[in-house]
Design a protein around this motif. Structure first.
Motif, PDB file in Angstrom:
ATOM      1  N   LYS A 150     -13.975 -54.801  19.163  1.00  0.00           N
ATOM      2  CA  LYS A 150     -13.997 -53.551  19.741  1.00  0.00           C
ATOM      3  C   LYS A 150     -14.731 -53.600  20.643  1.00  0.00           C
ATOM      4  CE  LYS A 150     -14.480 -48.740  17.887  1.00  0.00           C
ATOM      5  NZ  LYS A 150     -14.787 -48.119  16.569  1.00  0.00           N
ATOM      6  N   ASP A 151     -16.049 -53.881  20.486  1.00  0.00           N
ATOM      7  CA  ASP A 151     -17.016 -53.572  21.922  1.00  0.00           C
ATOM      8  C   ASP A 151     -16.285 -54.397  23.100  1.00  0.00           C
ATOM      9  OD1 ASP A 151     -19.623 -53.212  22.846  1.00  0.00           O
ATOM     10  OD2 ASP A 151     -19.520 -55.315  23.260  1.00  0.00           O
ATOM     11  N   VAL A 152     -15.978 -55.510  23.068  1.00  0.00           N
ATOM     12  CA  VAL A 152     -15.222 -56.072  24.283  1.00  0.00           C
ATOM     13  C   VAL A 152     -13.941 -55.251  24.808  1.00  0.00           C
ATOM     14  CG1 VAL A 152     -13.806 -57.999  25.208  1.00  0.00           C
ATOM     15  CG2 VAL A 152     -15.927 -58.386  23.686  1.00  0.00           C
ATOM     16  N   MET A 153     -13.257 -54.689  23.972  1.00  0.00           N
ATOM     17  CA  MET A 153     -12.075 -54.166  24.410  1.00  0.00           C
ATOM     18  C   MET A 153     -12.283 -52.562  24.912  1.00  0.00           C
ATOM     19  SD  MET A 153      -8.774 -55.405  22.015  1.00  0.00           S
ATOM     20  CE  MET A 153      -7.752 -54.400  23.016  1.00  0.00           C
ATOM     21  N   HIS A 154     -13.204 -51.927  24.238  1.00  0.00           N
ATOM     22  CA  HIS A 154     -13.697 -50.702  24.770  1.00  0.00           C
ATOM     23  C   HIS A 154     -14.476 -50.792  26.051  1.00  0.00           C
ATOM     24  CE1 HIS A 154     -12.827 -47.715  21.720  1.00  0.00           C
ATOM     25  NE2 HIS A 154     -12.243 -48.741  21.053  1.00  0.00           N
ATOM     26  N   LEU A 191      -6.429 -56.215  16.995  1.00  0.00           N
ATOM     27  CA  LEU A 191      -6.165 -56.205  18.542  1.00  0.00           C
ATOM     28  C   LEU A 191      -5.163 -55.073  18.844  1.00  0.00           C
ATOM     29  CD1 LEU A 191      -5.744 -59.989  19.113  1.00  0.00           C
ATOM     30  CD2 LEU A 191      -7.001 -58.471  20.610  1.00  0.00           C
ATOM     31  N   VAL A 192      -4.252 -54.877  17.803  1.00  0.00           N
ATOM     32  CA  VAL A 192      -3.018 -54.088  17.961  1.00  0.00           C
ATOM     33  C   VAL A 192      -3.604 -52.403  17.822  1.00  0.00           C
ATOM     34  CG1 VAL A 192      -1.189 -52.761  16.644  1.00  0.00           C
ATOM     35  CG2 VAL A 192      -1.338 -55.303  16.921  1.00  0.00           C
ATOM     36  N   GLU A 193      -4.815 -52.426  17.020  1.00  0.00           N
ATOM     37  CA  GLU A 193      -5.362 -51.166  16.870  1.00  0.00           C
ATOM     38  C   GLU A 193      -6.272 -50.619  18.197  1.00  0.00           C
ATOM     39  OE1 GLU A 193      -7.718 -50.861  13.291  1.00  0.00           O
ATOM     40  OE2 GLU A 193      -5.781 -50.972  11.987  1.00  0.00           O
ATOM     41  N   PHE A 194      -6.931 -51.860  18.572  1.00  0.00           N
ATOM     42  CA  PHE A 194      -7.983 -51.492  19.623  1.00  0.00           C
ATOM     43  C   PHE A 194      -7.071 -51.174  21.113  1.00  0.00           C
ATOM     44  CE2 PHE A 194     -11.215 -53.959  17.154  1.00  0.00           C
ATOM     45  CZ  PHE A 194     -11.543 -52.885  16.342  1.00  0.00           C
ATOM     46  N   ASP A 201      -6.172 -47.682  21.207  1.00  0.00           N
ATOM     47  CA  ASP A 201      -7.768 -46.934  21.291  1.00  0.00           C
ATOM     48  C   ASP A 201      -7.926 -46.851  22.890  1.00  0.00           C
ATOM     49  OD1 ASP A 201      -8.047 -46.584  18.730  1.00  0.00           O
ATOM     50  OD2 ASP A 201      -9.655 -48.209  18.719  1.00  0.00           O
ATOM     51  N   ILE A 202      -7.559 -47.861  23.653  1.00  0.00           N
ATOM     52  CA  ILE A 202      -7.737 -47.739  25.181  1.00  0.00           C
ATOM     53  C   ILE A 202      -6.657 -47.766  25.903  1.00  0.00           C
ATOM     54  CG2 ILE A 202      -9.769 -49.465  24.808  1.00  0.00           C
ATOM     55  CD1 ILE A 202      -8.071 -51.806  26.095  1.00  0.00           C
ATOM     56  N   ASN A 239      -0.855 -50.750  31.615  1.00  0.00           N
ATOM     57  CA  ASN A 239      -0.044 -49.755  30.363  1.00  0.00           C
ATOM     58  C   ASN A 239      -0.075 -50.810  29.159  1.00  0.00           C
ATOM     59  OD1 ASN A 239      -0.020 -47.244  31.775  1.00  0.00           O
ATOM     60  ND2 ASN A 239       1.813 -48.222  32.924  1.00  0.00           N
ATOM     61  N   PHE A 240      -0.284 -51.987  29.312  1.00  0.00           N
ATOM     62  CA  PHE A 240       0.028 -53.045  27.991  1.00  0.00           C
ATOM     63  C   PHE A 240      -0.956 -53.953  27.669  1.00  0.00           C
ATOM     64  CE2 PHE A 240       3.917 -51.590  30.229  1.00  0.00           C
ATOM     65  CZ  PHE A 240       4.867 -51.292  29.035  1.00  0.00           C
TER      66      PHE A 240
END
Length: 448
Positions: free
Chosen positions: A228-232, A256-259, A262-263, A316-317
């Motif tokens: 989560k930290d990396v993706m945000h 991964l799908v959820e985060f 989120d972004i 977008n993906f």
């Protein structure tokens, strides 16, 4: 009652796991796995079309001819979980035995797919579903029990064969996780009970993958926070982001799908095994994905999806792809070689939410994959991951819980066994007496 252990595969390497336990006239086989590295070093090998003897000669599947030395009948084939190093040889070997394949629901779903994909042999064994916490009779005097464990795939269990001489606990593979992202925590209470009831534990067979590593393996909840930290941190990046992880790691795929959502990115699962494992988990109700989540496994549908990504904008993906070990034909490797419609450009992010399996073939292929990606300008986020295997403190915890009379290290080579031998000796076990370091094709007589 005679108790004998046949260490058939997985005692000289990480892969092709297979162990048989004979209790009197009854035999239970645990795991029938593939050594994937022995396959990947060959170009365009299709194991589903190959004969078992050829795969045995390659060192890709267990050499089960030692089974002819066991005097008894196989009553059950029990895969512990759905990783290929534990189920990848079922299509080649299971038909030799007049016995049901008994597994947890998710593992059994993956076994069905292995059998359906098999192109050389007809596998007609009965498929029996059994949940963690349930038992079944093995012959007249023994009982098989499934104990819930946590690993990097859902539906993992440790099977226990209860015999009149004590329990045989087959401990592959697990970590002690009290806060898993998907599924129930490891059932340490049941392990402690087994260690103290009746005649206790006669023998414990243990996965030594991380036995040379100090401390304890973190929970999947830790990996989820890290991811989560990396993706945000990428939320404002207006270029491409690609993520890769073990296709079988449903909890990680779910995160991964959820985060991605989120972004503000649309996740897409790409690659044959990604579609296979996530689709199986969704079919049995083990996980719920968004209704519009795309899963594409065939080459043409994958390329069409990537063309859409390029047309509508990479920003977008989030493609979630196979290839975390650098496998030559996997999606991420093809991206690195420029063989897909997806263009990796300077500054694009690639998240490896997976560690490198500690084996020379994987290490070399992973290195090559990362270099190809870097040559195109990709920025690598490495090892956003926690292992699915016990480190040393987890091994101490299991020995204290089970208090086994005998211990057999597994799932490694001799160098990999060294850490486990040292910690077992520190708990009072002695090599050659009750600590049995063995190799493929051997038998160990525990009770005569």
């Amino acid at each position: 009652m005679d108790i004998e252990i046949a260490t058939i595969g997985g005692y000289e390497e990480v892969g092709r796991q297979m162990t048989a336990v004979r209790a009197g006239d009854d035999i239970v086989v645990f795991d029938m796995g593939l050594n994937l590295s022995k396959v990947l070093i060959h170009d365009n090998v299709q194991t589903e079309r190959m004969h078992s003897l050829d795969l045995i000669d390659m060192g890709a599947i267990p050499d089960d001819r030692v089974m002819s030395d066991l005097e008894g009948d196989v009553k059950a084939i029990v895969p512990t979980h759905g990783h290929l190093d534990h189920i990848g040889a079922i299509g080649k070997l299971a038909h030799r035995y007049d016995a049901p394949i008994v597994a947890s629901p998710y593992t059994l779903e993956l076994v069905r797919e292995e059998i359906n994909d098999e192109g050389k042999f007809a596998v007609d064994n009965d498929l029996v579903e059994m949940d963690a916490g349930e038992t079944m009779a093995i012959g007249d005097r023994c009982e098989l029990e499934f104990v819930n464990v946590t690993h990097s795939v859902i539906g993992a269990i440790n099977p226990v064969l209860h015999t009149p001489e004590g329990a045989v606990v087959y401990g592959l593979d697990k970590r002690v996780d009290h806060t898993p992202v998907v599924g129930d925590p490891i059932d340490m209470q049941r392990f402690r009970e087994i260690g103290r009831e009746g005649d206790g534990v006669l023998c414990y067979i243990e996965d030594c993958t991380n036995a040379n590593r100090k401390g304890r393996t973190p929970s999947e909840a830790v990996a989820r926070r890290q991811l989560k930290d990396v993706m945000h941190s990428m939320e404002d990046w207006d270029g491409g982001i690609v993520a890769t992880t073990f296709a079988s790691h449903i909890a990680r795929v779910k995160s991964l799908v959820e985060f991605a959502d989120d972004i503000g990115r649309e996740p897409i699962l790409l690659g044959r095994s990604m579609e296979k494992y996530s689709g199986a988990a969704e079919r049995i109700g083990a996980v719920t994905f968004p209704d519009n989540l795309g899963m594409f496994g065939h080459r043409k549908s994958v390329d069409r999806s990537l063309e859409r990504v390029m047309n509508e904008g990479k920003e977008n993906f989030l493609p979630i792809v196979t290839g975390h070990q650098g496998e030559p034909r996997a999606m991420l490797t093809r991206m690195g070689r420029g063989e897909t419609p997806y263009d990796i450009e300077d500054g694009d992010k690639v998240i490896f939410s997976a560690g490198v399996i500690p084996e020379p073939t994987n290490e070399g292929q992973r290195y090559q994959s990362e270099q190809l990606l870097r040559m195109q300008g990709a920025r690598i986020y490495d090892d956003v991951h926690v292992s699915g295997h016990l480190r040393q403190e987890g091994h101490y915890q299991m020995l204290d819980a089970l208090q086994p009379q005998h211990v057999i290290p597994a799932h490694q080579d001799m160098e990999g066994f060294s850490g486990y031998v040292s910690l077992a000796k520190s708990r009072g076990y002695t090599l050659g007496r009750d600590l049995h370091v063995t190799s493929n094709g051997n038998t160990i007589q525990l009770v005569e």
